[in-house]
Design a protein around this motif. Structure first.
Motif, PDB file in Angstrom:
ATOM      1  N   ALA A  49      53.585  44.534  28.341  1.00  0.00           N
ATOM      2  CA  ALA A  49      53.439  44.680  26.689  1.00  0.00           C
ATOM      3  C   ALA A  49      52.269  43.793  26.709  1.00  0.00           C
ATOM      4  CB  ALA A  49      53.912  42.865  26.897  1.00  0.00           C
ATOM      5  N   GLY A  50      51.271  43.711  27.300  1.00  0.00           N
ATOM      6  CA  GLY A  50      49.679  43.528  26.790  1.00  0.00           C
ATOM      7  C   GLY A  50      48.965  44.983  26.668  1.00  0.00           C
ATOM      8  N   TYR A  51      49.683  45.333  27.780  1.00  0.00           N
ATOM      9  CA  TYR A  51      48.789  47.504  27.314  1.00  0.00           C
ATOM     10  C   TYR A  51      49.704  47.725  26.177  1.00  0.00           C
ATOM     11  CZ  TYR A  51      48.529  52.305  28.632  1.00  0.00           C
ATOM     12  OH  TYR A  51      48.356  53.426  28.489  1.00  0.00           O
ATOM     13  N   MET A  52      50.790  47.092  25.811  1.00  0.00           N
ATOM     14  CA  MET A  52      51.616  47.671  24.668  1.00  0.00           C
ATOM     15  C   MET A  52      50.505  47.062  23.122  1.00  0.00           C
ATOM     16  SD  MET A  52      55.036  47.987  23.155  1.00  0.00           S
ATOM     17  CE  MET A  52      55.459  48.876  24.071  1.00  0.00           C
ATOM     18  N   LEU A  53      50.124  46.097  23.290  1.00  0.00           N
ATOM     19  CA  LEU A  53      49.868  45.498  22.331  1.00  0.00           C
ATOM     20  C   LEU A  53      48.750  45.095  21.841  1.00  0.00           C
ATOM     21  CD1 LEU A  53      51.982  41.818  22.627  1.00  0.00           C
ATOM     22  CD2 LEU A  53      52.734  43.539  20.760  1.00  0.00           C
ATOM     23  N   ARG A  54      47.741  45.529  22.933  1.00  0.00           N
ATOM     24  CA  ARG A  54      45.925  45.767  22.385  1.00  0.00           C
ATOM     25  C   ARG A  54      45.915  47.419  22.110  1.00  0.00           C
ATOM     26  NH1 ARG A  54      41.419  45.298  26.737  1.00  0.00           N
ATOM     27  NH2 ARG A  54      40.591  45.790  24.392  1.00  0.00           N
ATOM     28  N   ARG A  55      47.080  48.058  22.155  1.00  0.00           N
ATOM     29  CA  ARG A  55      47.590  49.401  21.010  1.00  0.00           C
ATOM     30  C   ARG A  55      47.575  49.585  19.533  1.00  0.00           C
ATOM     31  NH1 ARG A  55      46.264  50.205  26.445  1.00  0.00           N
ATOM     32  NH2 ARG A  55      44.492  51.280  27.005  1.00  0.00           N
ATOM     33  N   ILE A  56      48.968  48.936  19.509  1.00  0.00           N
ATOM     34  CA  ILE A  56      49.129  48.136  18.413  1.00  0.00           C
ATOM     35  C   ILE A  56      48.664  47.470  17.623  1.00  0.00           C
ATOM     36  CG2 ILE A  56      50.956  47.958  17.372  1.00  0.00           C
ATOM     37  CD1 ILE A  56      53.186  48.623  19.632  1.00  0.00           C
ATOM     38  N   THR A  57      47.733  47.780  16.543  1.00  0.00           N
ATOM     39  CA  THR A  57      47.211  46.104  15.661  1.00  0.00           C
ATOM     40  C   THR A  57      47.758  45.776  14.730  1.00  0.00           C
ATOM     41  OG1 THR A  57      45.921  48.125  14.712  1.00  0.00           O
ATOM     42  CG2 THR A  57      44.765  47.350  16.742  1.00  0.00           C
ATOM     43  N   VAL A  81      60.224  38.054  25.167  1.00  0.00           N
ATOM     44  CA  VAL A  81      58.463  38.303  25.796  1.00  0.00           C
ATOM     45  C   VAL A  81      57.924  38.700  25.344  1.00  0.00           C
ATOM     46  CG1 VAL A  81      56.635  38.852  27.454  1.00  0.00           C
ATOM     47  CG2 VAL A  81      59.104  38.119  28.638  1.00  0.00           C
ATOM     48  N   ILE A  82      57.694  39.822  24.415  1.00  0.00           N
ATOM     49  CA  ILE A  82      57.332  40.513  23.721  1.00  0.00           C
ATOM     50  C   ILE A  82      57.009  39.548  22.325  1.00  0.00           C
ATOM     51  CG2 ILE A  82      56.795  43.135  22.292  1.00  0.00           C
ATOM     52  CD1 ILE A  82      57.950  44.101  24.823  1.00  0.00           C
ATOM     53  N   ARG A  83      57.960  39.203  21.652  1.00  0.00           N
ATOM     54  CA  ARG A  83      58.347  38.771  20.914  1.00  0.00           C
ATOM     55  C   ARG A  83      56.889  37.464  20.115  1.00  0.00           C
ATOM     56  NH1 ARG A  83      63.752  38.590  20.027  1.00  0.00           N
ATOM     57  NH2 ARG A  83      64.134  40.193  18.593  1.00  0.00           N
ATOM     58  N   LYS A  84      57.350  36.656  21.332  1.00  0.00           N
ATOM     59  CA  LYS A  84      56.397  35.568  21.662  1.00  0.00           C
ATOM     60  C   LYS A  84      54.950  35.419  21.299  1.00  0.00           C
ATOM     61  CE  LYS A  84      59.359  32.754  24.587  1.00  0.00           C
ATOM     62  NZ  LYS A  84      59.688  32.327  25.643  1.00  0.00           N
ATOM     63  N   LEU A  85      55.037  36.955  21.707  1.00  0.00           N
ATOM     64  CA  LEU A  85      53.547  37.514  22.234  1.00  0.00           C
ATOM     65  C   LEU A  85      52.789  38.268  20.901  1.00  0.00           C
ATOM     66  CD1 LEU A  85      53.520  38.216  26.056  1.00  0.00           C
ATOM     67  CD2 LEU A  85      52.521  36.595  24.848  1.00  0.00           C
ATOM     68  N   ALA A  86      54.100  39.171  20.041  1.00  0.00           N
ATOM     69  CA  ALA A  86      53.717  39.974  19.630  1.00  0.00           C
ATOM     70  C   ALA A  86      53.434  39.780  18.078  1.00  0.00           C
ATOM     71  CB  ALA A  86      54.576  40.914  18.786  1.00  0.00           C
ATOM     72  N   ASP A  87      52.267  38.935  17.471  1.00  0.00           N
ATOM     73  CA  ASP A  87      51.897  38.192  16.276  1.00  0.00           C
ATOM     74  C   ASP A  87      51.764  39.290  15.042  1.00  0.00           C
ATOM     75  OD1 ASP A  87      50.840  35.759  14.921  1.00  0.00           O
ATOM     76  OD2 ASP A  87      48.593  35.798  15.774  1.00  0.00           O
ATOM     77  N   VAL A 110      61.466  48.575   8.996  1.00  0.00           N
ATOM     78  CA  VAL A 110      61.436  49.164  10.318  1.00  0.00           C
ATOM     79  C   VAL A 110      60.480  48.099  11.337  1.00  0.00           C
ATOM     80  CG1 VAL A 110      60.340  51.105  11.238  1.00  0.00           C
ATOM     81  CG2 VAL A 110      61.646  51.532   8.881  1.00  0.00           C
ATOM     82  N   PRO A 111      60.938  48.125  12.243  1.00  0.00           N
ATOM     83  CA  PRO A 111      60.087  47.194  13.748  1.00  0.00           C
ATOM     84  C   PRO A 111      59.001  48.296  13.817  1.00  0.00           C
ATOM     85  CG  PRO A 111      62.002  48.117  14.082  1.00  0.00           C
ATOM     86  CD  PRO A 111      61.702  49.075  12.758  1.00  0.00           C
ATOM     87  N   ASP A 112      58.337  47.084  14.963  1.00  0.00           N
ATOM     88  CA  ASP A 112      56.902  47.449  15.430  1.00  0.00           C
ATOM     89  C   ASP A 112      57.273  48.454  16.464  1.00  0.00           C
ATOM     90  OD1 ASP A 112      54.369  47.405  12.721  1.00  0.00           O
ATOM     91  OD2 ASP A 112      55.195  44.556  12.778  1.00  0.00           O
ATOM     92  N   ILE A 113      58.010  47.234  17.502  1.00  0.00           N
ATOM     93  CA  ILE A 113      58.518  47.826  18.327  1.00  0.00           C
ATOM     94  C   ILE A 113      60.254  47.762  18.481  1.00  0.00           C
ATOM     95  CG2 ILE A 113      57.892  46.884  20.667  1.00  0.00           C
ATOM     96  CD1 ILE A 113      55.172  45.244  19.699  1.00  0.00           C
TER      97      ILE A 113
END
Length: 438
Positions: A49-57, A81-87, A110-113
């Motif tokens: 999740a961290g790897y992904m979210l560091r690349r989706i700004t 987990v992703i929903r909690k972290l993907a601000d 359209v969703p981002d993830i």
């Protein structure tokens, strides 16, 4: 999302203040193609999740990241987990057994993830409900399990539709062999933590010998002697699960039931009730042996012996996770032939228990409105505190899904709580609140 933003969000939303070495490695890597091998319970979801979210700004109006998982239960856990972290990013979950209409509506805007099982995502793709052509990040979680379950053809078709992928992550509990060419990635960087699980303890393995071939009374005696807060009893067949569940319920043990013959909602509710303290025991087939992360599971009990070394390993992996204590119990009789991969560290004969029942401290209230009705956890807490005598620390975990909300409350206050809130609206909506039966 920067490293600092991610760790701050992790502390705020999941109360995790320190990353593990494996998570730090994946979060900090510049590699475009990654193979991550680490044991169950080691935190792989947070890592990718961290790897992904560091690349989706920021939102772009396109699907940017896709996570493919092999099971419905894992889809729900990963998306939570992703929903909690993907601000500020929209995450949707697509899986078989879920309402297709609700999923279709969730794809607009359209969703981002997207977190999805392969078959359901491919179905949406074939019906042109979703466009994956702009997605730049693909994660295949439990990659080995996905291949084992025969999802390779579906995943190949999905990968073919994802023409913009620049970042690929494969995860597994064991080292990953050379991936097939259809994944379209070379020069994988390996993070192999499969042989060094420093965050999980080796569970003690205890054999309990039943004096009778029918081990039912020994199981009841074991549970009453242990008085576990949370335990899973594994059996080998759905019919056995049903029979054992009814046996425990008649014996005064608050148990829930989990197997593949139940509909998805009933399975999710059973897991929720075990996790929130409304059930002390989950009677389950090997469907529960992989992909489930239930915090604080005291014991795994093999009522039926596992049929393979893999089943033995994955059943036992549900307990003693993340540094917590946990014990594995095997109930055997003269009718059992103990395979070589089962090695008990000691034997135990449970004595006649003083307590004749195993009641749960909590009960679960069911509210027939959820995320799709714009209900939040804060709404539920405020509603209960405004119309009942419950204090904030008496309101247990709250589980939100599309059209229902489950909340744990003290068992001795559950009926009066449901009655007290019945006349009132929740967020200006008339809702029905009932106590769930297990």
């Amino acid at each position: 999302m920067t490293y600092k933003d991610f760790t701050r969000r992790l502390a705020e939303k999941m109360q995790i203040n320190e990353l593990r070495p494996m998570q730090n490695e994946l979060l900090g890597t510049d590699a475009c193609s990654v193979r991550l091998a680490a044991p169950t319970g080691s935190g792989k979801t947070i890592a990718f999740a961290g790897y992904m979210l560091r690349r989706i700004t920021r939102p772009t109006g396109n699907v940017q990241g896709v996570v493919i998982v092999p099971s419905r239960e894992l889809a729900l856990q990963v998306s939570d987990v992703i929903r909690k972290l993907a601000d500020g990013l929209k995450t949707v979950t697509l899986y078989g057994g879920h309402s297709v209409d609700d999923e279709t509506k969730s794809l607009t805007p359209v969703p981002d993830i997207i977190v999805a099982t392969p078959g359901r995502l491919l179905d949406h793709l074939n019906r042109r409900r979703v466009d994956l052509s702009a997605a730049t990040i693909l994660v295949i979680d439990e990659y080995d399990k996905s291949l084992e379950l025969g999802f390779e053809d579906d995943m190949r078709r999905l990968r073919r539709a994802m023409t913009a992928v620049r970042h690929l992550v494969l995860t597994s509990a064991t080292p990953i062999s050379e991936p097939p060419s259809w994944l379209g990635a070379n020069d994988f960087v390996d993070f192999d933590h499969s042989g060094s699980d420093t965050n999980s303890k080796e569970a003690d393995v205890v054999e309990i010998q039943s004096p009778a071939r029918d081990k039912a009374q020994t199981l009841i005696d074991t549970l009453l002697a242990l008085q576990p807060q949370k335990a899973i009893v594994f059996v080998n067949h759905r019919e056995s699960a049903e029979r054992t569940y009814m046996l425990l319920r008649r014996g005064g043990i608050d148990a829930a039931l989990y197997h593949g013959g139940l509909d998805q909602n009933d399975r999710e509710n059973a897991l929720t009730m075990l996790a929130n303290g409304s059930a002390r025991v989950l009677v389950a087939t090997d469907l529960a042996a992989r992909g489930l992360d239930i915090a604080g599971l005291d014991a795994v009990i093999h009522y039926h012996l596992p049929t393979s070394p893999e089943a033995w390993t994955h059943r036992n992996g549900r307990t003693a996770r993340n540094g917590a204590d946990g014990t594995v119990y095997i109930i055997t009789s003269e009718a059992d032939s103990i395979p070589g991969y089962i090695n008990a560290t000691r034997t135990w004969n449970p004595t006649a228990p003083e307590c004749s029942t195993l009641p749960a401290a909590k009960a679960t209230l069911h509210i027939n409105a959820g995320r799709k009705e714009k209900i939040s956890r804060a709404d539920v807490v405020g509603f209960l505190m405004a119309h009942t005598q419950l204090s904030s620390d008496e309101i247990g975990p709250i589980s939100l899904s599309d059209h229902q909300t489950l909340v744990a409350v003290p068992r001795d206050k559950s009926r009066e709580t449901a009655a007290a809130v019945a006349p009132f609206k929740l967020k200006n909506k008339r809702v029905r609140i009932t106590q769930m039966k297990i």
